[in-house]
Motif scaffolding. Structure first.
Motif, short mmCIF file in Angstrom:
data_model
loop_
_atom_site.label_atom_id
_atom_site.label_comp_id
_atom_site.label_asym_id
_atom_site.label_seq_id
_atom_site.Cartn_x
_atom_site.Cartn_y
_atom_site.Cartn_z
N ARG A 96 0.76 -1.07 0.10
CA ARG A 96 0.21 0.15 -0.34
C ARG A 96 0.69 1.17 -0.27
N ALA A 97 2.55 1.37 1.07
CA ALA A 97 2.80 2.35 1.11
C ALA A 97 3.88 2.66 -0.83
N ARG A 98 3.82 1.64 -0.72
CA ARG A 98 4.84 2.05 -2.69
C ARG A 98 3.52 2.03 -3.41
N LEU A 99 2.37 1.84 -3.53
CA LEU A 99 1.58 1.98 -4.35
C LEU A 99 0.66 3.68 -4.24
N ALA A 100 1.30 4.00 -2.26
CA ALA A 100 0.57 5.54 -2.37
C ALA A 100 2.00 6.55 -3.02
N ARG A 101 3.18 6.19 -2.80
CA ARG A 101 4.03 6.91 -3.24
C ARG A 101 4.83 7.11 -4.47
#
Length: 109
Positions: A96-101
């Protein structure tokens, strides 16, 4: 794991994480797991169907916190680690953090 993923993981209710250190220099959270667990991470990620996906999630056989590290949950905290639950939740939050970035707009100056 990246700080954003670690913060999201700590907000999850009912997840037994064990000790957690914040490393402000690396901007990462370190979730300590029982001895021998680091070696199990690749196989466990495959079993959980996260194998081959870039997660920015690493397992270290040992972690000696730098002087700047801060214990968010000190060693001995809680009642042990649910390794499968922790790895599953960590993989989800890292993804999720990677997708948000990846979806954040670029800032030009």
């Amino acid at each position: 794991m990246p700080a954003a993923a670690g913060r999201a993981l700590l907000r999850r209710r009912g997840l037994r994480t064990g000790a957690v250190a914040w490393d402000p220099v690396a901007e990462r959270m370190r979730f300590l797991v029982p001895p021998g667990s680091a070696e199990e991470l690749p196989g466990l990620l495959d079993w959980l169907e996260w194998g081959g996906i870039e997660l920015d999630l690493a397992a270290l056989a040992a972690y000696a916190p730098r002087e700047a590290a801060v214990w968010l949950r000190p060693p001995g905290w809680g009642c042990g680690v649910d390794l499968v639950g922790l790895v599953s939740a960590a993989a989800t939050e890292c993804h999720r953090a990677r997708l948000a970035r990846a979806t954040q707009p670029f800032a030009f100056s």
